[in-house]
Write an enzyme that holds these catalytic residues in place. Structure first.
Site, short mmCIF file in Angstrom:
data_model
loop_
_atom_site.label_atom_id
_atom_site.label_comp_id
_atom_site.label_asym_id
_atom_site.label_seq_id
_atom_site.Cartn_x
_atom_site.Cartn_y
_atom_site.Cartn_z
N LYS A 207 0.83 -1.22 0.00
CA LYS A 207 0.00 0.00 0.00
C LYS A 207 0.86 1.25 0.00
O LYS A 207 0.46 2.26 -0.57
CB LYS A 207 -0.96 0.01 1.19
CG LYS A 207 -1.93 -1.16 1.18
CD LYS A 207 -3.38 -0.77 1.01
CE LYS A 207 -4.14 -1.95 0.45
NZ LYS A 207 -5.51 -2.02 0.64
N LYS B 209 -4.08 -11.23 -7.01
CA LYS B 209 -5.40 -11.53 -6.45
C LYS B 209 -6.45 -10.56 -7.00
O LYS B 209 -6.12 -9.42 -7.35
CB LYS B 209 -5.38 -11.51 -4.92
CG LYS B 209 -5.41 -10.16 -4.29
CD LYS B 209 -5.80 -10.22 -2.80
CE LYS B 209 -5.95 -8.79 -2.30
NZ LYS B 209 -6.60 -8.64 -1.04
N LYS C 292 -10.44 -5.11 -5.14
CA LYS C 292 -11.34 -4.01 -5.46
C LYS C 292 -10.59 -2.76 -5.87
O LYS C 292 -11.15 -1.86 -6.47
CB LYS C 292 -12.34 -3.73 -4.35
CG LYS C 292 -11.85 -3.74 -2.93
CD LYS C 292 -13.05 -3.43 -2.02
CE LYS C 292 -13.01 -4.14 -0.70
NZ LYS C 292 -12.01 -3.60 0.21
P1 ATP Z 1 -7.98 -3.77 -1.54
O1 ATP Z 1 -7.90 -4.11 -2.97
O2 ATP Z 1 -8.54 -2.39 -1.27
O3 ATP Z 1 -6.76 -4.10 -0.75
P2 ATP Z 1 -9.37 -6.19 -1.04
O4 ATP Z 1 -10.21 -6.49 -2.25
O5 ATP Z 1 -8.13 -6.95 -0.86
O6 ATP Z 1 -9.12 -4.66 -0.95
P3 ATP Z 1 -10.17 -6.26 1.74
O7 ATP Z 1 -11.15 -5.27 2.27
O8 ATP Z 1 -8.76 -6.08 2.09
O9 ATP Z 1 -10.33 -6.40 0.18
O10 ATP Z 1 -10.63 -7.70 2.15
C1 ATP Z 1 -11.85 -8.08 2.72
C2 ATP Z 1 -11.84 -9.59 2.90
O11 ATP Z 1 -11.89 -10.23 1.63
C3 ATP Z 1 -10.60 -10.14 3.59
O12 ATP Z 1 -10.96 -11.16 4.48
C4 ATP Z 1 -9.77 -10.68 2.47
O13 ATP Z 1 -8.93 -11.73 2.90
C5 ATP Z 1 -10.83 -11.17 1.51
N1 ATP Z 1 -10.35 -11.12 0.13
C6 ATP Z 1 -9.99 -10.00 -0.57
N2 ATP Z 1 -9.63 -10.31 -1.82
C7 ATP Z 1 -9.76 -11.65 -1.93
C8 ATP Z 1 -9.54 -12.59 -2.99
N3 ATP Z 1 -9.12 -12.20 -4.18
N4 ATP Z 1 -9.78 -13.89 -2.77
C9 ATP Z 1 -10.22 -14.31 -1.56
N5 ATP Z 1 -10.44 -13.49 -0.52
C10 ATP Z 1 -10.22 -12.18 -0.69
#
Ligand code: ATP
Ligand code: LTN
Length: 334
Positions: A115, A197, A200
């Site tokens: 980040k 991964k 969002k």
């Molecule tokens: P950002 O892209 O802003 O870092 P993010 O999509 O990774 O956000 P978070 O808010 O950090 O989302 O995650 C919320 C939950 O979703 C966490 O428990 C995280 O482990 C899970 N998660 C996020 N992305 C994935 C993914 N691609 N596959 C499985 N679990 C996920």
């Protein structure tokens, strides 16, 4: 334990639009665990401001996320669904835990490295101590289990270390939490780059399926997913795009990856990809409909927000007072 049940805590940030990765990796497991545990599901809006946010937008997203928790099947009368910022204990415990966390530990966090590389113009102290606030979230409720995707494992390990350090100094104050990683869907990858991964905050919207995407968009994204020239549906690391689609299909249909492979044996990508699209649509469409219905019921959502903030404050204050006493803060005079 609260009553007969063990305690579960988890949270999600209200930043960006939620993806299928968030749903399959986190939210879906939350629903399946919610009967077995006493659950606290927080919209972690305090974590969100470690990245600069538009205030009106953040407020809107936070409410949508809270509504989505309910739309996904979490009963807000049984599960404590609330905003982190409504319970002051999170910030108070985080401060104390900051004093029991080492710079070296935080320096090793890969999410901080990622980040801060992404937001080089705003590497604030909150971004650095983000995992300590997360530890406070969890420890405040004496959580036994924390369902998260694999990407959060490092933060959970740190939480356990902080809890054990504190307990070694002051006796058994905190429950040391265990992670819960779902069997299928723990790491959904980008449809455009299966080495990353699904996230969002990805700039390429075709890499992610958003929970609010309409059926045509979902189908188009699945059909365009990056695969390979092997032309066989096999669950192996050499075919990361197909492996990811197998994970998605399996998580959406409740099958194991092996069952999915057997189902599509001898079939081509031209048949598999639309089937993945259909499976995703069949999961997301009811979620979207329920979200739309709940969003209209302002009074109901408001009542949930109020009741659950009170419940979370009540439970968390017990831990907070105990911790304050242990570290030597003066008793309150009643
Ligand atoms: P950002 O892209 O802003 O870092 P993010 O999509 O990774 O956000 P978070 O808010 O950090 O989302 O995650 C919320 C939950 O979703 C966490 O428990 C995280 O482990 C899970 N998660 C996020 N992305 C994935 C993914 N691609 N596959 C499985 N679990 C996920
Ligand atoms: N850091 C997590 C969100 C989060 C969380 C938590 C998850 C904040 N506090 C406590 C589980 C338990 C994330 O970015 N997904």
């Amino acid at each position: 334990m609260i009553g007969e049940k063990k305690v579960l805590f988890s949270g999600m940030q209200a930043t960006g639009n939620l993806t299928l990765g968030n749903y399959l990796g986190a939210l879906k497991n939350w629903v399946s665990l919610s009967d077995e545990y006493e659950c606290f599901y927080s919209v972690v809006d305090m974590h969100s401001i470690t990245i600069r946010q538009d205030p009106a937008e953040l407020r809107k997203r936070a409410r949508n996320l809270l509504t989505l928790y309910i739309a996904a099947g979490l009963d807000p009368k049984k599960n404590c669904i609330y905003y982190q910022s409504h319970v002051s204990g999170h910030a108070e415990l985080a401060w104390i835990l900051n004093c029991f966390t080492y710079m070296g530990e935080l320096n090793r966090m890969t999410q901080f490295k990622d980040k801060s590389a992404k937001h080089a113009d705003n590497i604030n102290a909150g971004l650095f101590t983000y995992p300590v606030l997360m530890a406070a979230d969890i420890l405040l409720y004496q959580a036994d289990v924390v369902p998260v995707g694999i990407d959060q494992m490092q933060h959970l390990e740190l939480t356990r270390n902080i809890a054990e350090r504190f307990n070694n100094l002051y006796g058994d104050v905190f429950t040391v939490p265990e992670p819960y990683i779902g069997k299928v869907g723990a790491k959904i990858m980008s449809l455009q780059d299966p080495s990353k991964k699904m996230s969002k905050s990805d700039e390429n919207p075709n890499g992610s399926i958003y929970l609010m995407d309409d059926p045509d968009t979902i189908m188009r994204k699945c059909k365009r997913a990056v695969t390979d020239s092997e032309a066989c549906i096999a669950y192996r690391d050499e075919q990361p795009g197909i492996k990811n689609l197998i994970d998605i299909y399996s998580a959406c249909t409740g099958k194991t990856p092996q069952e999915t492979v057997a189902e599509f044996a001898g079939k081509g990508y031209g048949e598999f990809k639309p089937a993945v699209g259909e499976a995703v649509i069949s999961v997301l469409k009811p979620l979207q409909d329920e979200f739309a219905r709940l969003s209209k019921d302002k009074a109901y959502i408001d009542s949930i927000i109020k009741e659950n903030a009170e419940k979370a404050s009540y439970v968390s204050t017990k831990t907070l007072r105990k911790v304050q006493r242990k570290v030597g803060f003066p008793d309150r005079i009643r």
